[in-house]
Design a protein around this motif. Sequence first.
Motif, PDB file in Angstrom:
ATOM      1  N   ASP A  73       0.770  -1.289   0.046  1.00 23.13           N
ATOM      2  CA  ASP A  73      -0.077   0.101  -0.125  1.00 23.13           C
ATOM      3  C   ASP A  73       0.872   1.041   0.026  1.00 23.13           C
ATOM      4  O   ASP A  73       1.419   1.424   0.797  1.00 23.13           O
ATOM      5  CB  ASP A  73      -0.757  -0.092   1.213  1.00 23.13           C
ATOM      6  CG  ASP A  73      -1.629   1.222   1.424  1.00 23.13           C
ATOM      7  OD1 ASP A  73      -1.555   2.334   0.561  1.00 23.13           O
ATOM      8  OD2 ASP A  73      -2.061   1.364   2.648  1.00 23.13           O
ATOM      9  N   TYR A  76       1.001   2.989   3.153  1.00 23.93           N
ATOM     10  CA  TYR A  76       1.257   2.038   4.488  1.00 23.93           C
ATOM     11  C   TYR A  76       0.249   2.364   5.444  1.00 23.93           C
ATOM     12  O   TYR A  76       0.478   2.274   6.803  1.00 23.93           O
ATOM     13  CB  TYR A  76       2.610   2.432   4.786  1.00 23.93           C
ATOM     14  CG  TYR A  76       3.936   2.312   3.793  1.00 23.93           C
ATOM     15  CD1 TYR A  76       4.328   0.947   3.467  1.00 23.93           C
ATOM     16  CD2 TYR A  76       4.402   3.112   3.034  1.00 23.93           C
ATOM     17  CE1 TYR A  76       5.186   0.566   2.565  1.00 23.93           C
ATOM     18  CE2 TYR A  76       5.210   2.765   2.061  1.00 23.93           C
ATOM     19  CZ  TYR A  76       5.571   1.782   1.858  1.00 23.93           C
ATOM     20  OH  TYR A  76       6.654   1.398   1.116  1.00 23.93           O
ATOM     21  N   THR A  77      -0.895   2.305   5.128  1.00 26.50           N
ATOM     22  CA  THR A  77      -1.834   2.594   6.040  1.00 26.50           C
ATOM     23  C   THR A  77      -2.028   1.565   7.363  1.00 26.50           C
ATOM     24  O   THR A  77      -2.147   2.319   8.476  1.00 26.50           O
ATOM     25  CB  THR A  77      -3.486   2.588   5.571  1.00 26.50           C
ATOM     26  OG1 THR A  77      -3.471   3.160   4.262  1.00 26.50           O
ATOM     27  CG2 THR A  77      -4.545   3.086   6.432  1.00 26.50           C
ATOM     28  N   ASP A  78      -2.178   0.419   7.171  1.00 24.80           N
ATOM     29  CA  ASP A  78      -2.038  -0.522   8.289  1.00 24.80           C
ATOM     30  C   ASP A  78      -0.979  -0.529   9.217  1.00 24.80           C
ATOM     31  O   ASP A  78      -0.988  -0.320  10.233  1.00 24.80           O
ATOM     32  CB  ASP A  78      -2.450  -1.970   7.914  1.00 24.80           C
ATOM     33  CG  ASP A  78      -2.492  -2.985   8.834  1.00 24.80           C
ATOM     34  OD1 ASP A  78      -3.287  -2.902   9.815  1.00 24.80           O
ATOM     35  OD2 ASP A  78      -1.520  -3.927   9.150  1.00 24.80           O
ATOM     36  N   TRP A 244       6.635   4.266  -2.329  1.00 23.66           N
ATOM     37  CA  TRP A 244       6.985   3.042  -1.780  1.00 23.66           C
ATOM     38  C   TRP A 244       8.467   2.883  -1.122  1.00 23.66           C
ATOM     39  O   TRP A 244       9.444   2.079  -1.778  1.00 23.66           O
ATOM     40  CB  TRP A 244       7.035   1.861  -2.804  1.00 23.66           C
ATOM     41  CG  TRP A 244       5.757   1.600  -3.358  1.00 23.66           C
ATOM     42  CD1 TRP A 244       4.545   0.982  -2.574  1.00 23.66           C
ATOM     43  CD2 TRP A 244       5.135   1.859  -4.603  1.00 23.66           C
ATOM     44  NE1 TRP A 244       3.445   1.433  -3.331  1.00 23.66           N
ATOM     45  CE2 TRP A 244       3.858   1.505  -4.739  1.00 23.66           C
ATOM     46  CE3 TRP A 244       5.980   2.396  -5.499  1.00 23.66           C
ATOM     47  CZ2 TRP A 244       3.094   1.868  -5.916  1.00 23.66           C
ATOM     48  CZ3 TRP A 244       5.109   2.716  -6.937  1.00 23.66           C
ATOM     49  CH2 TRP A 244       3.767   2.146  -6.751  1.00 23.66           C
TER      50      TRP A 244
END
Length: 366
Positions: A73, A76-78, A244
Amino acid sequence: MKERLEHLAAEAGVTEPAPGTTQSPAGPPPRTHGGPDADGVPPWDFSVNANACGPCPQAWARVQTAARRHYPDPAYTDLRHRLARQHGVAPSRVLLAASGSEWILRFAAWCAQHAPGPVWWPAPGYGDYAHAAGVWGLVRAPSPAQARAGWLCDPGSPLGQPEDAAVAKALLAAGAPVTLDLAYAPLRLQGDAVPSDAQRARCWQLHSPNKALGLTGVRAAYVIAPQDAPPEQLAELQALAPSWPIGADGVALLTAWTEPSTQRWLEATLATLAQWKAALVQMLRARGWEVAASVTPFLCARPPQPIDAAALRAHGVKLRDATSLGLPGWWRLSAQPPQALQALAQALDAPASAAPTTPTRRRAPR
Protein backbone atom coordinates in the motif's frame (compact mmCIF):
# COMPACT_ATOMS: atom_id res chain seq x y z
CA MET A 1 36.42 8.37 28.97
CA LYS A 2 34.16 9.80 26.26
CA GLU A 3 35.75 13.24 26.54
CA ARG A 4 39.24 11.70 26.26
CA LEU A 5 38.25 9.74 23.17
CA GLU A 6 36.82 12.88 21.59
CA HIS A 7 40.10 14.65 22.37
CA LEU A 8 42.12 11.87 20.72
CA ALA A 9 39.94 12.05 17.64
CA ALA A 10 40.32 15.83 17.45
CA GLU A 11 44.10 15.54 17.75
CA ALA A 12 44.15 13.15 14.82
CA GLY A 13 42.15 15.63 12.74
CA VAL A 14 39.68 13.07 11.48
CA THR A 15 36.49 13.88 13.37
CA GLU A 16 34.49 16.19 11.14
CA PRO A 17 35.05 19.32 9.02
CA ALA A 18 36.02 22.30 11.14
CA PRO A 19 33.39 24.97 11.71
CA GLY A 20 33.18 27.30 8.74
CA THR A 21 34.70 24.87 6.27
CA THR A 22 33.09 22.97 3.44
CA GLN A 23 33.65 19.58 1.92
CA SER A 24 36.20 19.28 -0.87
CA PRO A 25 35.01 19.81 -4.46
CA ALA A 26 35.19 16.05 -4.95
CA GLY A 27 32.42 15.69 -2.39
CA PRO A 28 32.25 13.94 0.97
CA PRO A 29 34.78 11.19 1.73
CA PRO A 30 33.80 7.61 0.88
CA ARG A 31 31.59 5.95 3.45
CA THR A 32 32.83 2.79 5.13
CA HIS A 33 30.74 0.19 6.91
CA GLY A 34 31.07 -3.10 8.70
CA GLY A 35 29.61 -6.41 7.56
CA PRO A 36 30.10 -8.25 4.26
CA ASP A 37 32.75 -7.00 1.87
CA ALA A 38 34.40 -8.04 -1.38
CA ASP A 39 35.38 -11.33 0.28
CA GLY A 40 31.77 -12.12 1.18
CA VAL A 41 30.16 -12.63 4.58
CA PRO A 42 32.77 -12.87 7.36
CA PRO A 43 32.41 -16.19 9.22
CA TRP A 44 33.02 -14.36 12.51
CA ASP A 45 31.70 -10.84 12.16
CA PHE A 46 32.38 -8.47 15.06
CA SER A 47 32.10 -5.43 12.77
CA VAL A 48 28.31 -4.99 12.81
CA ASN A 49 26.01 -3.94 15.63
CA ALA A 50 23.21 -6.39 14.88
CA ASN A 51 21.77 -8.47 17.71
CA ALA A 52 23.98 -11.57 17.64
CA CYS A 53 21.13 -13.65 19.11
CA GLY A 54 19.17 -13.08 15.91
CA PRO A 55 17.49 -13.37 13.65
CA CYS A 56 14.34 -12.92 15.67
CA PRO A 57 12.21 -16.00 14.81
CA GLN A 58 8.95 -14.06 14.67
CA ALA A 59 10.35 -11.37 12.37
CA TRP A 60 12.23 -13.89 10.24
CA ALA A 61 9.04 -15.91 9.70
CA ARG A 62 7.13 -12.81 8.61
CA VAL A 63 9.89 -11.75 6.23
CA GLN A 64 10.01 -15.19 4.65
CA THR A 65 6.28 -15.11 3.95
CA ALA A 66 6.13 -11.47 2.80
CA ALA A 67 3.82 -10.75 -0.15
CA ARG A 68 6.59 -9.98 -2.60
CA ARG A 69 4.39 -10.38 -5.69
CA HIS A 70 2.54 -7.15 -4.97
CA TYR A 71 3.29 -3.51 -4.31
CA PRO A 72 2.78 -2.49 -0.70
CA ASP A 73 0.00 0.00 0.00
CA PRO A 74 1.74 3.25 -1.04
CA ALA A 75 0.31 4.98 2.04
CA TYR A 76 1.28 2.07 4.34
CA THR A 77 -2.03 2.62 6.10
CA ASP A 78 -2.17 -0.52 8.25
CA LEU A 79 1.53 -0.41 9.12
CA ARG A 80 1.40 3.25 10.14
CA HIS A 81 -1.60 2.57 12.37
CA ARG A 82 0.23 -0.34 14.01
CA LEU A 83 3.32 1.77 14.67
CA ALA A 84 1.18 4.67 15.91
CA ARG A 85 -0.56 2.40 18.44
CA GLN A 86 2.78 1.10 19.65
CA HIS A 87 4.04 4.63 20.32
CA GLY A 88 0.74 6.14 21.42
CA VAL A 89 0.68 8.80 18.72
CA ALA A 90 -1.56 9.74 15.82
CA PRO A 91 -0.86 7.87 12.56
CA SER A 92 -0.18 11.20 10.88
CA ARG A 93 3.01 11.45 12.95
CA VAL A 94 4.46 8.22 11.50
CA LEU A 95 6.71 8.56 8.45
CA LEU A 96 8.28 5.56 6.71
CA ALA A 97 11.90 5.53 5.54
CA ALA A 98 13.88 3.15 3.38
CA SER A 99 16.48 2.94 6.17
CA GLY A 100 17.99 5.05 8.91
CA SER A 101 20.61 6.29 6.46
CA GLU A 102 17.96 7.27 3.94
CA TRP A 103 16.21 9.39 6.55
CA ILE A 104 19.49 11.03 7.55
CA LEU A 105 20.01 12.15 3.95
CA ARG A 106 16.36 13.20 3.60
CA PHE A 107 16.52 15.23 6.81
CA ALA A 108 19.71 16.95 5.65
CA ALA A 109 18.04 17.89 2.36
CA TRP A 110 15.07 19.34 4.21
CA CYS A 111 17.30 21.26 6.63
CA ALA A 112 19.27 22.71 3.73
CA GLN A 113 16.00 24.05 2.33
CA HIS A 114 14.35 25.26 5.51
CA ALA A 115 17.09 25.74 8.14
CA PRO A 116 20.24 26.62 6.18
CA GLY A 117 23.28 27.27 8.30
CA PRO A 118 25.57 25.32 10.60
CA VAL A 119 24.27 21.99 11.92
CA TRP A 120 25.27 19.66 14.73
CA TRP A 121 26.10 15.97 14.64
CA PRO A 122 27.75 13.57 17.10
CA ALA A 123 31.53 13.26 16.87
CA PRO A 124 32.82 10.61 17.17
CA GLY A 125 29.76 9.26 15.43
CA TYR A 126 28.16 7.51 12.52
CA GLY A 127 29.73 8.85 9.34
CA ASP A 128 26.45 9.31 7.48
CA TYR A 129 25.60 12.39 9.55
CA ALA A 130 28.66 14.27 8.27
CA HIS A 131 28.22 12.77 4.82
CA ALA A 132 24.62 13.95 4.54
CA ALA A 133 25.55 17.41 5.77
CA GLY A 134 28.40 17.62 3.27
CA VAL A 135 26.20 16.59 0.36
CA TRP A 136 24.03 19.64 1.02
CA GLY A 137 26.86 22.02 1.85
CA LEU A 138 26.07 22.15 5.57
CA VAL A 139 28.96 22.70 7.98
CA ARG A 140 29.32 21.68 11.61
CA ALA A 141 28.31 24.32 14.15
CA PRO A 142 30.91 25.47 16.70
CA SER A 143 28.50 24.38 19.43
CA PRO A 144 25.04 22.81 19.63
CA ALA A 145 23.62 26.13 20.84
CA GLN A 146 24.66 27.73 17.54
CA ALA A 147 23.20 25.01 15.30
CA ARG A 148 20.25 25.60 13.00
CA ALA A 149 19.48 21.86 12.96
CA GLY A 150 21.12 18.65 14.07
CA TRP A 151 21.29 14.98 14.92
CA LEU A 152 21.44 13.28 18.29
CA CYS A 153 22.00 9.56 18.86
CA ASP A 154 21.15 7.68 22.05
CA PRO A 155 23.02 5.43 22.59
CA GLY A 156 25.56 6.49 20.00
CA SER A 157 27.90 4.63 17.72
CA PRO A 158 30.78 3.79 17.73
CA LEU A 159 31.14 4.24 21.49
CA GLY A 160 27.80 2.79 22.57
CA GLN A 161 27.54 5.53 25.18
CA PRO A 162 24.54 7.71 26.13
CA GLU A 163 23.99 11.01 24.38
CA ASP A 164 25.42 14.02 26.20
CA ALA A 165 22.55 15.54 28.19
CA ALA A 166 24.04 19.02 27.97
CA VAL A 167 24.34 18.76 24.19
CA ALA A 168 20.73 17.60 23.85
CA LYS A 169 19.52 20.44 26.08
CA ALA A 170 21.50 23.11 24.22
CA LEU A 171 20.48 21.89 20.77
CA LEU A 172 16.80 21.73 21.62
CA ALA A 173 16.88 25.02 23.50
CA ALA A 174 18.03 26.68 20.29
CA GLY A 175 14.74 25.64 18.71
CA ALA A 176 16.50 23.64 16.02
CA PRO A 177 14.83 20.76 14.18
CA VAL A 178 16.51 17.61 15.51
CA THR A 179 16.56 13.97 14.50
CA LEU A 180 17.07 11.70 17.49
CA ASP A 181 18.57 8.45 16.18
CA LEU A 182 17.28 5.58 18.34
CA ALA A 183 18.72 2.71 16.31
CA TYR A 184 20.46 1.23 19.34
CA ALA A 185 17.94 2.13 22.04
CA PRO A 186 16.33 -1.36 21.96
CA LEU A 187 19.79 -2.87 22.64
CA ARG A 188 20.55 -0.74 25.69
CA LEU A 189 21.89 -3.06 28.40
CA GLN A 190 21.90 -0.58 31.28
CA GLY A 191 20.91 2.94 32.23
CA ASP A 192 18.10 5.14 31.01
CA ALA A 193 17.53 7.25 27.94
CA VAL A 194 19.22 10.64 28.18
CA PRO A 195 16.65 12.85 26.40
CA SER A 196 13.63 13.23 28.63
CA ASP A 197 10.17 12.34 27.39
CA ALA A 198 9.50 16.04 26.85
CA GLN A 199 12.70 16.42 24.84
CA ARG A 200 11.97 13.33 22.77
CA ALA A 201 8.55 14.71 21.91
CA ARG A 202 10.29 17.67 20.25
CA CYS A 203 12.51 15.47 18.05
CA TRP A 204 12.07 13.52 14.85
CA GLN A 205 12.54 10.11 16.47
CA LEU A 206 14.26 7.69 14.09
CA HIS A 207 13.71 3.94 14.64
CA SER A 208 15.45 1.21 12.63
CA PRO A 209 14.61 -2.12 14.31
CA ASN A 210 16.53 -4.36 11.93
CA LYS A 211 19.61 -4.16 14.16
CA ALA A 212 17.74 -5.18 17.29
CA LEU A 213 16.08 -8.04 15.41
CA GLY A 214 19.30 -9.34 13.84
CA LEU A 215 18.04 -8.74 10.29
CA THR A 216 20.15 -5.88 8.97
CA GLY A 217 19.70 -7.10 5.40
CA VAL A 218 16.07 -5.99 5.57
CA ARG A 219 16.13 -2.26 5.04
CA ALA A 220 13.27 -0.43 6.73
CA ALA A 221 12.87 2.37 9.26
CA TYR A 222 10.29 4.82 10.52
CA VAL A 223 10.14 8.20 12.19
CA ILE A 224 7.83 9.59 14.85
CA ALA A 225 7.39 13.28 14.10
CA PRO A 226 7.61 15.92 16.85
CA GLN A 227 4.45 16.44 18.82
CA ASP A 228 4.04 19.99 17.55
CA ALA A 229 5.25 19.44 13.98
CA PRO A 230 2.97 21.44 11.67
CA PRO A 231 1.27 19.55 8.83
CA GLU A 232 3.32 21.37 6.22
CA GLN A 233 6.56 19.98 7.68
CA LEU A 234 5.17 16.46 7.60
CA ALA A 235 4.11 17.00 3.99
CA GLU A 236 7.50 18.40 2.99
CA LEU A 237 9.47 15.51 4.48
CA GLN A 238 7.03 13.01 3.02
CA ALA A 239 7.43 14.62 -0.41
CA LEU A 240 11.20 14.12 -0.26
CA ALA A 241 10.72 10.34 -0.01
CA PRO A 242 10.47 8.10 -3.05
CA SER A 243 7.27 6.20 -3.74
CA TRP A 244 7.19 2.95 -1.76
CA PRO A 245 10.28 3.70 0.34
CA ILE A 246 10.12 0.19 1.78
CA GLY A 247 9.15 -3.06 0.09
CA ALA A 248 7.25 -6.10 1.25
CA ASP A 249 10.17 -7.39 3.33
CA GLY A 250 10.41 -4.09 5.18
CA VAL A 251 6.67 -4.02 5.82
CA ALA A 252 6.91 -7.54 7.25
CA LEU A 253 9.82 -6.57 9.51
CA LEU A 254 8.13 -3.46 10.90
CA THR A 255 4.85 -5.32 11.35
CA ALA A 256 6.66 -7.95 13.40
CA TRP A 257 8.27 -5.16 15.42
CA THR A 258 4.84 -4.11 16.70
CA GLU A 259 3.97 -7.59 18.00
CA PRO A 260 4.34 -8.42 21.73
CA SER A 261 6.03 -11.76 21.00
CA THR A 262 8.79 -9.96 19.12
CA GLN A 263 9.36 -7.56 22.00
CA ARG A 264 9.46 -10.45 24.46
CA TRP A 265 12.08 -12.19 22.35
CA LEU A 266 14.18 -9.01 22.22
CA GLU A 267 13.95 -8.49 25.97
CA ALA A 268 15.03 -12.09 26.58
CA THR A 269 18.18 -11.66 24.46
CA LEU A 270 19.58 -8.75 26.48
CA ALA A 271 20.87 -10.90 29.33
CA THR A 272 22.66 -13.18 26.86
CA LEU A 273 24.18 -10.22 25.06
CA ALA A 274 25.40 -8.81 28.37
CA GLN A 275 27.16 -12.12 29.14
CA TRP A 276 28.77 -12.25 25.72
CA LYS A 277 29.89 -8.64 26.05
CA ALA A 278 31.47 -9.31 29.45
CA ALA A 279 33.39 -12.24 27.97
CA LEU A 280 34.56 -10.04 25.07
CA VAL A 281 35.79 -7.33 27.44
CA GLN A 282 37.63 -9.90 29.56
CA MET A 283 39.32 -11.46 26.53
CA LEU A 284 40.44 -8.10 25.13
CA ARG A 285 41.77 -6.79 28.44
CA ALA A 286 43.69 -10.02 28.99
CA ARG A 287 45.55 -9.20 25.76
CA GLY A 288 46.31 -5.64 26.77
CA TRP A 289 43.52 -3.84 24.94
CA GLU A 290 42.10 -0.61 26.34
CA VAL A 291 38.32 -0.97 26.42
CA ALA A 292 35.97 2.02 26.55
CA ALA A 293 32.81 1.72 28.62
CA SER A 294 29.50 1.32 26.80
CA VAL A 295 25.85 0.64 27.61
CA THR A 296 25.30 -1.47 24.49
CA PRO A 297 26.43 -4.91 23.26
CA PHE A 298 29.08 -3.14 21.17
CA LEU A 299 32.08 -1.14 22.32
CA CYS A 300 35.31 0.48 21.20
CA ALA A 301 38.72 -0.86 22.14
CA ARG A 302 42.32 -0.02 21.32
CA PRO A 303 44.98 -2.74 20.99
CA PRO A 304 48.37 -2.37 22.66
CA GLN A 305 49.94 -2.31 19.17
CA PRO A 306 48.43 -1.94 15.69
CA ILE A 307 46.66 -5.02 14.41
CA ASP A 308 46.65 -6.46 10.91
CA ALA A 309 43.02 -6.37 9.82
CA ALA A 310 43.79 -8.28 6.63
CA ALA A 311 45.38 -11.10 8.62
CA LEU A 312 42.34 -11.27 10.89
CA ARG A 313 40.08 -11.34 7.84
CA ALA A 314 42.12 -14.25 6.47
CA HIS A 315 41.20 -16.08 9.69
CA GLY A 316 37.54 -15.31 8.96
CA VAL A 317 37.34 -12.56 11.60
CA LYS A 318 36.29 -8.99 10.87
CA LEU A 319 36.38 -5.97 13.20
CA ARG A 320 35.24 -2.42 12.48
CA ASP A 321 38.04 0.09 12.09
CA ALA A 322 36.79 3.17 13.95
CA THR A 323 38.92 5.66 12.04
CA SER A 324 36.09 6.78 9.76
CA LEU A 325 33.90 7.08 12.85
CA GLY A 326 36.35 9.57 14.36
CA LEU A 327 38.57 7.29 16.47
CA PRO A 328 41.82 6.36 14.72
CA GLY A 329 43.65 3.49 16.38
CA TRP A 330 40.44 2.15 17.89
CA TRP A 331 38.21 -0.69 16.77
CA ARG A 332 34.52 -1.24 17.30
CA LEU A 333 33.50 -4.76 18.25
CA SER A 334 30.12 -6.30 19.01
CA ALA A 335 29.27 -9.06 21.45
CA GLN A 336 29.19 -12.43 19.71
CA PRO A 337 28.60 -16.07 20.72
CA PRO A 338 31.35 -18.08 22.46
CA GLN A 339 32.44 -19.86 19.27
CA ALA A 340 33.01 -16.53 17.54
CA LEU A 341 34.88 -15.15 20.55
CA GLN A 342 37.16 -18.19 20.52
CA ALA A 343 37.87 -17.59 16.83
CA LEU A 344 38.73 -13.96 17.55
CA ALA A 345 41.06 -14.91 20.40
CA GLN A 346 42.84 -17.45 18.24
CA ALA A 347 43.18 -14.99 15.37
CA LEU A 348 44.62 -12.32 17.66
CA ASP A 349 47.11 -14.79 19.13
CA ALA A 350 48.15 -16.40 15.84
CA PRO A 351 51.30 -15.24 14.05
CA ALA A 352 50.58 -13.52 10.75
CA SER A 353 52.21 -16.35 8.80
CA ALA A 354 49.69 -18.83 10.24
CA ALA A 355 46.65 -17.28 8.58
CA PRO A 356 44.61 -19.84 6.61
CA THR A 357 43.83 -19.15 2.98
CA THR A 358 40.22 -20.36 2.96
CA PRO A 359 38.43 -19.89 6.30
CA THR A 360 35.36 -21.96 6.99
CA ARG A 361 32.23 -19.88 6.53
CA ARG A 362 29.58 -19.80 9.18
CA ARG A 363 26.28 -21.02 7.87
CA ALA A 364 23.49 -18.51 7.31
CA PRO A 365 20.57 -18.61 9.76
CA ARG A 366 17.78 -20.98 8.89
